[in-house]
Motif scaffolding. Structure first.
Motif, PDB file in Angstrom:
ATOM      1  N   LEU A  18      57.524  50.377  68.334  1.00 52.57           N
ATOM      2  CA  LEU A  18      57.745  49.887  69.861  1.00 52.57           C
ATOM      3  C   LEU A  18      59.232  49.626  69.967  1.00 52.57           C
ATOM      4  O   LEU A  18      59.755  48.372  69.977  1.00 52.57           O
ATOM      5  N   ASP A  19      60.156  50.713  70.338  1.00 45.98           N
ATOM      6  CA  ASP A  19      61.373  50.555  70.560  1.00 45.98           C
ATOM      7  C   ASP A  19      61.928  50.199  72.111  1.00 45.98           C
ATOM      8  O   ASP A  19      62.256  50.803  72.879  1.00 45.98           O
ATOM      9  N   ASN A  20      61.659  48.602  72.133  1.00 48.72           N
ATOM     10  CA  ASN A  20      61.542  48.186  73.541  1.00 48.72           C
ATOM     11  C   ASN A  20      62.046  46.621  73.743  1.00 48.72           C
ATOM     12  O   ASN A  20      61.385  45.910  72.660  1.00 48.72           O
ATOM     13  N   PRO A  21      63.224  46.257  74.304  1.00 51.91           N
ATOM     14  CA  PRO A  21      63.625  44.783  74.359  1.00 51.91           C
ATOM     15  C   PRO A  21      62.484  44.058  74.697  1.00 51.91           C
ATOM     16  O   PRO A  21      62.335  42.781  74.226  1.00 51.91           O
ATOM     17  N   VAL A  22      61.725  44.387  75.424  1.00 51.77           N
ATOM     18  CA  VAL A  22      60.428  43.410  76.057  1.00 51.77           C
ATOM     19  C   VAL A  22      59.406  43.218  74.986  1.00 51.77           C
ATOM     20  O   VAL A  22      59.087  42.149  74.705  1.00 51.77           O
ATOM     21  N   ARG A  29      66.723  45.119  64.718  1.00 49.86           N
ATOM     22  CA  ARG A  29      66.061  46.739  64.669  1.00 49.86           C
ATOM     23  C   ARG A  29      67.138  47.555  64.103  1.00 49.86           C
ATOM     24  O   ARG A  29      68.403  47.543  64.677  1.00 49.86           O
ATOM     25  N   VAL A  30      66.689  48.071  63.019  1.00 52.23           N
ATOM     26  CA  VAL A  30      67.654  49.379  62.679  1.00 52.23           C
ATOM     27  C   VAL A  30      67.571  50.616  63.379  1.00 52.23           C
ATOM     28  O   VAL A  30      66.597  50.940  63.803  1.00 52.23           O
ATOM     29  N   CYS A  63      62.307  49.834  85.618  1.00 48.54           N
ATOM     30  CA  CYS A  63      63.847  49.225  85.513  1.00 48.54           C
ATOM     31  C   CYS A  63      63.844  47.980  85.290  1.00 48.54           C
ATOM     32  O   CYS A  63      63.472  47.006  85.824  1.00 48.54           O
ATOM     33  N   LEU A  64      64.488  47.539  83.909  1.00 50.19           N
ATOM     34  CA  LEU A  64      64.565  46.320  83.562  1.00 50.19           C
ATOM     35  C   LEU A  64      65.597  45.709  83.618  1.00 50.19           C
ATOM     36  O   LEU A  64      66.902  45.980  83.688  1.00 50.19           O
ATOM     37  N   ASP A  65      65.473  44.163  83.999  1.00 47.43           N
ATOM     38  CA  ASP A  65      66.387  43.251  84.500  1.00 47.43           C
ATOM     39  C   ASP A  65      66.513  42.497  83.041  1.00 47.43           C
ATOM     40  O   ASP A  65      65.814  41.778  82.692  1.00 47.43           O
ATOM     41  N   ARG A  66      67.788  42.814  82.421  1.00 46.00           N
ATOM     42  CA  ARG A  66      67.954  42.068  81.240  1.00 46.00           C
ATOM     43  C   ARG A  66      68.280  40.531  81.401  1.00 46.00           C
ATOM     44  O   ARG A  66      68.011  39.774  80.596  1.00 46.00           O
ATOM     45  N   THR A 123      73.105  51.785  62.212  1.00 45.93           N
ATOM     46  CA  THR A 123      73.459  50.413  62.861  1.00 45.93           C
ATOM     47  C   THR A 123      72.378  49.371  62.974  1.00 45.93           C
ATOM     48  O   THR A 123      71.121  49.948  62.798  1.00 45.93           O
ATOM     49  N   VAL A 124      72.677  48.240  63.341  1.00 44.00           N
ATOM     50  CA  VAL A 124      71.440  47.092  63.563  1.00 44.00           C
ATOM     51  C   VAL A 124      71.762  46.512  64.858  1.00 44.00           C
ATOM     52  O   VAL A 124      72.898  46.276  64.942  1.00 44.00           O
ATOM     53  N   THR A 125      70.793  46.390  65.539  1.00 43.96           N
ATOM     54  CA  THR A 125      70.855  45.815  67.038  1.00 43.96           C
ATOM     55  C   THR A 125      70.257  44.547  66.806  1.00 43.96           C
ATOM     56  O   THR A 125      69.087  44.540  66.391  1.00 43.96           O
ATOM     57  N   ARG A 126      70.795  43.315  67.392  1.00 47.51           N
ATOM     58  CA  ARG A 126      69.980  42.015  67.166  1.00 47.51           C
ATOM     59  C   ARG A 126      69.878  41.795  68.807  1.00 47.51           C
ATOM     60  O   ARG A 126      70.580  41.651  69.676  1.00 47.51           O
ATOM     61  N   GLN A 127      68.804  40.658  68.641  1.00 51.80           N
ATOM     62  CA  GLN A 127      68.718  40.092  70.192  1.00 51.80           C
ATOM     63  C   GLN A 127      68.111  38.770  69.941  1.00 51.80           C
ATOM     64  O   GLN A 127      67.201  38.516  68.818  1.00 51.80           O
TER      65      GLN A 127
END
Length: 837
Positions: free
Chosen positions: A540-544, A554-555, A717-720, A574-578
């Motif tokens: 599930l490649d999704n920030p929520v 996430r790699v 439409c996602l509001d970060r 790359t690696v993204t973090r949150q």
């Protein structure tokens, strides 16, 4: 150095010869095909690369103390899945332990070595069985050739070679026949029972088929033996007792596996269709390939001797007709619907419908040995058997499965085998006869192996062995790992459907025969993609959802270049973090009764506990400007071509497209990145994907390659900013400390916590919290907390483990009784027989 006692006997030397011959022939065929590890062509086709190599990698991690989780609970796949059913299905063979002696980055070679060892052991076991059924003095070398032909049957070379767990059934059939023989004669009750246990623990599915085949062999042996009806009944009772106790000892593994299948998401449902008889005949010949017909190839030597049995006057009349009759009956049972269901435990398999073929191959080899163990066949016998074999070959002429190599290899083998048997009967050229028989078997089997290797690559999906891509991906996962403070997902651009097992991390991707129904349905509600009709779940490649499941890293890797359908991709790893909440968070108690709906955007918000999406009205028009027609109340119907999806989003939001049935590409605006969607319901489902950032009036270009649908509410439409606020709230009220083990979770909560403590793991069967079954919060594990409690303790026990353990204990008591009761009675009789002092 002394020679082992087993190898000092002719039977032992014959078994060892069969094993070595088998391994050499398989390697030779793979080398001809330039298949791994002898060439550049991967051997990881279908489930071998997608399931078995990754699962053996997890076994390697378990054996070396590097796995997240243990034997009961797998924290690496599906955000937390039951592992014992997977272990009992894919890894419980003792031969699987061999992977531990290989380096982790040579896991493909390790699985290949396990495959070779299993095939060699099957040859040795069949050789041992043949010489146990009939001694055949002076012909142990021929028993070795026949044992090798069994292990090199078409079923083994074409199908089981990329389903290595099935090879345990190839070993189980001769071992269970041995156990039946011992039961018939009243010998080795403990060893026979343990062989049954070993077979059923190693792979219950093929062990079931092997048990049916061994029962048929036992019935024939009981009918042919010289003895009273009472003796036959006693032998049959001993055999039944051996099987029941043996299966009972395997119950601690079998019961969880069985219940794992009951809790799994439904797979494909196929109706059985018998193969055409010319195709069945063709599969007896070398260098043929098919997925939906029985792979009956054995080599001309075994087939000729089996066909000659009925004409061999030196063999007792009953043997001459009962064994061929059994072979014919079993062959017919493969083609009839009711017996097909019986062979497959009353469920038509999703893949090949002839998985019991190895049993028929074993019966043919037993018939062949019966024809030659008593006396060498004479010319009349060979003419009769050769005539039957030629008729079978002629019946295959109309089959499309016959290749340019089939008949030349068959003819050469027939001439070589016939000449070898004539020379062996004369007694003057035994060495030359052996060379001819071995050469015919080796040539045909190696050619069939090489042909099958190439055909599998042409017809099945395949996966690259461990290489630079996997090395970079694993390095990135290890470098970002922060478990259990947060999860690290190895990424959506996967190399296999089980990347978390292969390269590490704690991702959502998972592919198994035991993929839980609740997990698939939860992922479905959240917009995940899948293949294999819902049993292979994608990340599930999704920030929520990353926030919901505590995925803090996430790699991202380039698209896999091994898959031809992927576009070239030169992006670096790359690696993204949150920032994400902990594994255990606290939600309002009144949310426990909520349900997930149709929209994945709204479902993600329910699990997050905050509104973060705007879901706008959309319009879909074709390239000519006409509006796309509706497909029901919720979707647009699309055909191959170009479309424009229009909507309006708030400024500064991120745009996500949910189109599970779309097969094509989507692009946000003229400069956005093209994103692939590969949906084709019900078997394949495209996951929700981010198209880009921005806002205002949006136009999404769709290039549709296959007919499908696009939902009316396809865009979110996602509001970060709102997402960050929601995460902060969950962090503030969530667990202050979390301990994770191989069978559960213990979390410490802030003082005065009230509500529902929610574990970021699917609520699969087996979870309990505070001594009672866990609750479900929108598909996740949950437990109510109140009264100032500051700790939550949840444990996982696979369903059926306790019942299986009780059954195993009862079987162990029964096994001890079978030994102790006769021993005690014997001592009592001896004491009674002693004269008084």
């Amino acid at each position: 150095m002394r020679t082992p006692s087993m190898l000092r006997s002719p039977r032992g030397r014959g078994a060892a010869l069969a094993a070595l011959l088998t391994v050499a022939i398989v390697c030779a065929g793979d080398a001809v095909a330039r298949s791994y590890p002898f060439g550049p062509h991967t051997r990881s086709v279908n489930d071998l690369g997608n399931q078995f190599v990754p699962f053996h990698t997890r076994l390697w991690d378990l054996l070396h103390g590097q796995a997240d989780g243990g034997l009961l609970l797998n924290w690496q796949s599906g955000f937390g899945s039951s592992f014992l059913p997977d272990f009992g299905t894919y890894l419980s063979s003792p031969f699987a332990l061999l992977v531990a002696v290989f380096p982790r980055d040579r896991i493909d070679l390790a699985v290949y070595a396990v495959t070779l060892v299993k095939t060699g052991v099957a040859a040795a076991a069949m050789t041992w069985l043949l010489t146990a059924l009939r001694r055949g003095r002076g012909r142990e070398w021929l028993a070795a050739v026949l044992g090798a032909s069994y292990a090199l049957c078409g079923w083994s070379l074409v199908e089981a070679v990329y389903n290595p767990m099935w090879l345990d059934g190839l070993i189980a059939f001769p071992l269970l026949c041995l156990a039946g023989e011992w039961a018939r004669t009243g010998r080795r009750p403990v060893l026979g029972t343990l062989l049954v246990t070993l077979a059923w623990v190693s792979n219950f599915y093929t062990a079931y088929m092997a048990t049916l085949g061994a029962a048929l062999v036992l019935v024939v042996r009981l009918l042919l033996e010289d003895g009273t009806s009472r003796e036959r009944v006693r032998g049959l009772v001993r055999a039944v007792r051996t099987v029941l106790i043996g299966i009972g000892l395997a119950a601690p593994v079998l019961v969880p596996v069985y219940l794992g299948t009951r809790h799994a998401y439904p797979g494909w449902n196929r109706a059985f269709a018998p193969a055409a008889w010319p195709d069945v005949a063709a599969r007896l010949l070398p260098a043929t390939y098919s997925f939906f017909s029985p792979a009956l190839f054995l080599g001309t030597g075994s087939l000729l001797l089996a066909c000659a049995l009925a004409f061999h006057r030196a063999v007792p009349r009953a043997d001459r007709f009962v064994w061929p009759g059994l072979v014919a009956a079993v062959a017919l049972s493969l083609q009839w619907g009711p017996t097909h269901l019986l062979w497959h435990a009353f469920a038509t398999p999703n893949g090949s419908p002839y998985r019991q073929t190895f049993v028929l191959s074993g019966l043919v080899v037993i018939a062949a040995w019966t024809a030659v163990a008593t006396a060498w066949p004479d010319r009349r016998t060979l003419l009769g058997g050769g005539g039957v074999l030629v008729l079978i070959a002629a019946g295959a002429a109309s089959s499309s499965l016959v290749t340019g190599w089939t008949y030349p290899l068959f003819a050469a083998g027939l001439v070589a085998v016939t000449g070898a048997l004539v020379l062996a009967r004369s007694g003057r050229f035994a060495v030359l006869a052996a060379l001819l028989l071995v050469g015919a078997q080796a040539g045909q089997a190696a050619a069939t192996t090489a042909y099958a290797d190439r055909q599998r690559l042409n017809r099945l999906d395949d996966y690259a062995p461990w290489g630079e891509r996997q090395e970079l991906q694993r390095d990135a996962v290890v470098g970002a790992d922060g478990w259990p403070d947060y999860r690290t997902d190895p990424g959506l651009e996967q190399s296999t459907a089980n990347d978390p097992l292969l390269v590490g991390g704690q991702g959502g991707a998972y592919y198994s025969s035991h993929t839980p129904d609740v997990l698939t349905r939860t992922f479905l509600a959240l917009g995940a993609g899948w293949t294999s009709n819902g049993r292979a779940l994608h990340s599930l490649d999704n920030p929520v959802t990353d926030a919901v499941f505590s995925v803090g890293a996430r790699v991202h890797v380039p698209r896999d270049p091994h898959q031809g359908w992927n576009r070239p991709d030169d992006r670096p790893v790359t690696v993204t973090r949150q920032d994400v909440p902990p594994l255990v968070t606290v939600r309002p108690a009144d949310g426990a009764g909520a349900r997930l709906g149709r929209s994945p955007f709204r479902n993600q918000e329910k699990l997050l506990g905050a509104s973060v999406y705007t879901v706008p009205l959309t319009g879909l028009r074709a390239a000519d400007g006409t509006a796309a027609p509706d497909e029901g109340a919720y979707d647009y119907r699309v055909r191959p071509g170009a479309y424009t999806l229009s909507a309006s989003c708030p400024a500064g939001s991120e745009t996500y497209l949910w189109a599970p049935d779309l097969f094509g590409r989507a692009q946000l605006g003229p400069s956005g990145e093209q994103v692939d969607f590969r949906g084709e319901l019900p078997g394949r489902r495209a996951g929700m994907r981010m198209l880009g950032g921005g806002g205002g009036q949006l136009e999404v270009s769709l290039r549709v390659a296959r007919p499908g649908t696009v939902p009316h509410e396809a865009l979110g439409c996602l509001d970060r900013g709102r997402l960050a606020d929601a995460v902060s709230g969950l962090q503030r009220t969530g667990a202050t400390h979390v301990d994770v083990t191989g069978d559960g979770v213990r979390a410490e909560l802030p003082p005065h916590t009230e509500g529902m403590a929610v574990l970021a793991a699917p609520r699969i069967a087996g979870w309990s919290c505070e001594g009672r079954p866990a609750d479900s919060y929108l598909g996740l594990v949950a437990v109510p907390v109140s009264g100032g409690r500051t700790t939550v303790d949840c444990t996982f026990r696979p369903p059926g483990l306790r019942a299986g353990a009780f059954a195993g204990a009862g079987a162990l008591a029964a096994l001890l009784a079978t030994v102790l009761i006769p021993w005690t009675l014997t001592r009592v009789r001896r004491r009674a027989a002693r004269p008084p002092a």
